[in-house]
Design a protein around this motif. Structure first.
Motif, PDB file in Angstrom:
ATOM      1  N   PHE A 239     110.074  92.048  87.403  1.00  0.00           N
ATOM      2  CA  PHE A 239     109.358  93.292  87.498  1.00  0.00           C
ATOM      3  C   PHE A 239     110.082  94.367  86.824  1.00  0.00           C
TER       4      PHE A 239
ATOM      5  N   THR B 196     102.501 103.415  95.455  1.00  0.00           N
ATOM      6  CA  THR B 196     103.218 102.820  94.351  1.00  0.00           C
ATOM      7  C   THR B 196     104.063 101.542  95.051  1.00  0.00           C
TER       8      THR B 196
ATOM      9  N   SER C 238     103.991  97.615  93.925  1.00  0.00           N
ATOM     10  CA  SER C 238     104.864  97.020  93.260  1.00  0.00           C
ATOM     11  C   SER C 238     105.279  96.000  94.259  1.00  0.00           C
TER      12      SER C 238
ATOM     13  N   LYS D  93     105.268  91.787  92.762  1.00  0.00           N
ATOM     14  CA  LYS D  93     106.497  91.097  92.787  1.00  0.00           C
ATOM     15  C   LYS D  93     105.983  89.757  93.636  1.00  0.00           C
TER      16      LYS D  93
ATOM     17  N   PHE E 155     107.058 102.277  87.125  1.00  0.00           N
ATOM     18  CA  PHE E 155     107.288 102.637  88.788  1.00  0.00           C
ATOM     19  C   PHE E 155     108.428 103.548  88.927  1.00  0.00           C
TER      20      PHE E 155
END
Length: 335
Positions: A267, A243, A247, A251, A275
């Protein structure tokens, strides 16, 4: 109603700074809680510096600490004055409603097992947490760190404990119990998994078959997933690590590294809610089920947000008589 949470100031990768200042902030923001902060008083006071100590925060001195890499059984025998030992002793003596540590999981489990003891009709404790799936369904997973090599009867008991945990949270009696396995077909997996499956089938529990890890967080169609601590711990840390990696990749696509604020803003606006559901610090703690007292165990890398959420969650659940209700439900299922 004032609840007392005992906090290990020396446990975790970021100790003592994060446990100390997290406890300080929780006490300042919540006058209806008391925290017993256990650890080296000299170290804690040096960490606090000139910070004002609230009346609802008390420092309990502990002359030793158990490091993350120490062997749990050896540390338990040789460090009787550690923050984990003293914190657990305070809990068992009734000086607090719950104990929380982000320290050495094995040492915490060992201390809890021998000092608190397991509840009637349970053979081994299990560390449990709940995670959301894509369809917002809460999935309880256990064991995550208490029993690395359980027997089939232990796995069965984990199913009982998981059902009791869900019953506590929802009041529902229809919990589906699954066992994490390498395949969904009967005959897959080890002998002890097959034996545990038969035990659950022949019990009042609602057995829902085997489940594979690839659907745990999409559409699991079950409520409780039983596994051993080794597999459970690896699975959860893999999900959390993946995860975080995804992420970071997103980004990087949004903007170059020098525009970090832009990355974070966009984000959070687009993907933040998704998330956040899988961030460990949102929950803060897993619960050690099956013992006579209320114990929460956090990630070693727990940050301030994780600590604060853990302490407050322990407070809320202790006010709802978590341990007694889990024990009562276990007896109802096993009687």
């Amino acid at each position: 109603m004032t609840s007392t949470v005992i906090v290990d100031a020396m446990g975790g990768d970021n100790a003592p700074v994060v446990p100390v200042f997290s406890s300080l902030e929780v006490c300042a923001e919540n006058p209806d809680i008391k925290i017993l902060l256990v650890g080296s008083e000299k170290v804690i006071r040096a960490c606090l510096g000139d910070a004002k100590i609230p009346e609802n925060l008390e420092i309990i001195d502990a002359g030793e600490s158990i490091e993350m890499g120490e062997t749990p059984s050896l540390a338990f025998r040789s460090k009787g004055n550690s923050s984990i030992h003293i914190g657990m002793d305070l809990l068992v003596k009734g000086k607090g409603n719950a104990f929380f540590s982000a320290g050495n999981t094995g040492a915490i489990v060992t201390a809890a097992y021998f000092k608190s003891g397991v509840i009637p009709n349970i053979t081994r404790p299990a560390l449990a947490t709940s995670y959301p799936s894509v369809d917002k369904h809460k999935l309880i997973i256990l064991d995550l760190g208490a029993t690395l090599d359980p027997k089939s009867e232990n796995l069965f008991d984990f199913g009982v404990l998981g059902e009791a945990y869900r019953f506590f949270m929802t009041g529902l009696e229809d919990s589906k119990i699954s066992i994490l396995n390498v395949g969904t077909e009967e005959g897959k997996g080890s002998k002890k998994i097959a034996e545990a499956a038969e035990m659950i089938k022949n019990s009042p529990l609602n057995y829902n078959g085997f489940i594979e890890s690839n659907i745990l967080f999409s559409h699991p169609e079950t409520d409780v997933v039983v596994t051993d601590a080794f597999t459970g711990n690896v699975a959860l840390k893999t999900v959390e690590g993946l995860t975080e990696t995804i992420s970071q990749l997103i980004k990087a696509k949004i903007a170059p590294p020098q525009l970090a604020k832009v990355q974070t803003f966009v984000f959070n606006k687009v993907f933040g809610e998704v998330f956040r559901n899988f961030q460990y610090n949102l929950y803060g703690t897993a619960f050690l089920l099956g013992i006579n007292h209320f114990v929460g165990i956090g990630h070693g890398r727990s940050d301030k947000k994780a600590f604060k959420n853990a302490i407050l969650r322990l407070k809320r659940y202790s006010e709802r008589n978590f341990t007694k209700k889990i024990a009562d439900r276990v007896q109802a299922v096993k009687s």
